[in-house]
Write an enzyme that holds these catalytic residues in place. Structure first.
Site, PDB file in Angstrom:
ATOM      1  N   SER A  75       0.756  -1.036  -0.357  1.00 17.04           N
ATOM      2  CA  SER A  75      -0.383   0.005   0.081  1.00 17.04           C
ATOM      3  C   SER A  75       0.670   1.972  -0.266  1.00 17.04           C
ATOM      4  CB  SER A  75      -0.530  -0.075   1.334  1.00 17.04           C
ATOM      5  OG  SER A  75      -1.676  -0.964   0.857  1.00 17.04           O
ATOM      6  N   LYS A  78      -0.240   3.038  -2.896  1.00 18.24           N
ATOM      7  CA  LYS A  78      -0.627   4.992  -2.829  1.00 18.24           C
ATOM      8  C   LYS A  78      -0.127   6.106  -2.877  1.00 18.24           C
ATOM      9  CE  LYS A  78      -4.696   1.710  -0.634  1.00 18.24           C
ATOM     10  NZ  LYS A  78      -4.008   0.933  -0.390  1.00 18.24           N
ATOM     11  N   SER A 322      -6.218   3.207   4.521  1.00 14.12           N
ATOM     12  CA  SER A 322      -5.615   2.746   3.618  1.00 14.12           C
ATOM     13  C   SER A 322      -6.685   1.766   1.926  1.00 14.12           C
ATOM     14  CB  SER A 322      -4.839   1.848   3.846  1.00 14.12           C
ATOM     15  OG  SER A 322      -3.252   1.125   2.676  1.00 14.12           O
TER      16      SER A 322
END
Length: 507
Positions: A75, A78, A322
């Site tokens: 993640s 991101k 997230s």
């Protein structure tokens, strides 16, 4: 290597020594020694770790281990999609959902089909569809003499990202991406519904189930039973691949509290249309025809519109929790806005271009989705720190920075995925960072202020381990936050963490 070592020594006070005719050698600084000792852990035997620490203002490199090595970031991806969205779409951008028609309204009857068209809103709730139904009722429509048509053609029909695993599909972090969708609550997990479970009145009775929001798209097949008080909770709720059949099995002990499980929906545009049809009925508006999916005519006029929160406001639930679906929706929206193509390839090209514009060498990385769920994403710790330094000049940076999870802050929408980590240390309410996790992957990158007020950026990525090194990430964060007070850096690097997965709702 000599030149790099000299830079490191200069940056953090190392001593360069050189005898006549011999290459220069570098005496490691205390910070380097401390970080080296953390990374020289047996959990990295046979696995990989990259760590880069830089001055946030000057860009000087203070520590570099494998900073140029491509790694799987989970993640941390991101960071790229969120910053690009803030720049390309802008913090004031809003998604919208429209109700349209081509036919006339005569004596309360809409003569023709009613179209529900989505433009990518990942925050649409049941209450938003209720508001659309109220607008339509206030306009005088009482009956639709035609079909209710779900239009999600603003994005392409590719629902799942590149190399996403088939066995992740039932779970909320891997929901289908659609321009017309729905979230069940203010976590804004678009493309999902919640199955609530309650024990029956007596042992042996069926487990009681309810869908949030109520809908006729998901079909619950329930064989779960109520167990004796104090027995194990073995409830399993899972959607079958390729269908909207959700099988509920196992046992819930008598007297247990209400349970919640998020499940993804197959073809979420029809799910949104079903919830909207129920909202229409509650407003006294009947639909004679069926619910189906198709494109709305170009000449259709807007009868009602709902708008989302701004992209700047979206950053908070997106980054704190997230949210994978937010990342992918933003990527496709960037493709639609900037390239007139609501696809992953178009959107990822826009993300890559933005990263390049702030100093990232995009030729050295590969972005395959916006969330990091794909195992084809490859970035470097260098590229992440380049991004973190470069975006500080942006007018929207403060809003984006505030949306990053904050270490050790227990409030869910402040601490986010870091709320249970580094608590009661110098990193608490100091370190702002983005977490990442997949099987065999953990990452943490962000900003931290040292004990003497120096602003740092850092990126740490670990791959292919068998025993989690996540506590080493925390020890690195605490070390940086407490430096140069070396006595404050004692932080236990256990092999267990309270919450290992970013997407665990219990975390």
């Amino acid at each position: 290597m000599i030149a790099v070592a000299a830079v490191l020594a200069t940056a953090v006070g190392g001593v360069v020594t050189q005898s006549a005719g011999a290459p220069a050698t570098v005496q490691a600084t205390p910070l380097q020694e401390r970080l080296d000792s953390l990374l020289n852990d047996s959990r990295y035997n046979g696995s990989q770790v990259a760590l880069v620490v830089r001055d946030a203002t000057t860009g000087e490199t203070l520590y570099d281990r494998n900073g140029g090595t491509r790694m799987l970031p989970a993640s941390n991806t991101k960071l790229f999609s969120s910053t690009a969205a803030m720049d390309v779409l802008g913090p004031s951008y809003r998604f919208h959902t429209d109700v349209l028609a081509t036919g006339p309204v005569q004596r309360g009857a809409l003569l023709g089909s009613l179209y529900l068209k989505g433009y990518g809103d990942p925050t649409a709730l049941e209450s938003d569809y209720v508001a659309l139904a109220k607008q339509l009722a206030e306009s005088g429509v009482q009956r639709v003499v035609g079909d209710l048509v779900a239009d999600d053609t603003y994005f392409d029909a590719v629902r799942l990202g590149d190399s996403w695993a088939w066995d992740d599909e039932p779970f909320y972090y891997s929901a289908q991406i659609s321009a017309l969708t729905l979230a069940p609550n203010t976590d804004y997990d678009s493309g999902t519904a919640i199955v609530e479970s309650r024990p029956g009145a007596t042992a042996g009775a069926p487990v009681q189930l309810a869908l949030v929001p109520a809908n006729g798209v998901l079909k619950l097949v329930n064989t779960a039973k109520t167990g004796a008080a104090g027995s194990a909770n073995t409830l399993s709720i899972e959607r079958e691949h390729g269908t909207n059949i959700v099988r509920v099995t196992g046992s819930v002990p008598l007297g247990a509290s209400v349970g919640q499980e998020w499940v993804t929906v197959w073809e979420p545009e029809l799910y949104a249309a079903d919830v909207f049809k129920r909202a229409l009925a509650a407003q006294g508006i009947s639909v004679v025809g069926n619910v189906k999916a198709a494109a709305s005519p170009a000449a259709a006029r807007v009868l009602a519109r709902d708008e989302s929160m701004t992209v700047g406001e979206l950053m908070n639930p997106f980054l704190k929790l997230s949210n994978n679906m937010h990342a992918e929706t933003l990527v496709k929206a960037m493709g639609a806005v900037a390239e007139a193509s609501g696809t992953w390839p178009a959107g990822l090209g826009v993300v890559s271009d933005y990263a390049q514009s702030v100093g990232v060498d995009s030729s050295t990385i590969r972005l395959s989705d916006g969330s990091g769920l794909s195992r084809k994403v490859n970035v470097t710790a260098d590229s992440i720190t380049d991004l973190l330094i470069g975006v500080q000049k942006e007018p929207w940076w403060q809003q984006w920075y505030d949306a990053l999870p904050i270490a050790g802050n227990p409030q869910r929408f402040i601490g986010g995925t870091l709320r249970s980590r580094m608590a009661n240390t110098p990193a608490a309410n100091n370190l702002h960072g983005k977490t990442g996790s997949l099987t065999g992957v953990t990452s943490l990158s962000g900003y931290v202020t040292t004990a003497d007020g120096r602003e740092l950026v850092f990126s740490m990525i670990s791959n292919n381990y068998l025993v989690s090194p996540r506590s080493i990430e925390d020890a690195v964060g605490v070390t940086l936050a407490s430096w140069p007070n070396q006595t404050a850096t004692a932080f236990k690097t256990t092999t267990e963490t309270a919450c290992e997965l970013d997407w665990d709702k219990a975390c």
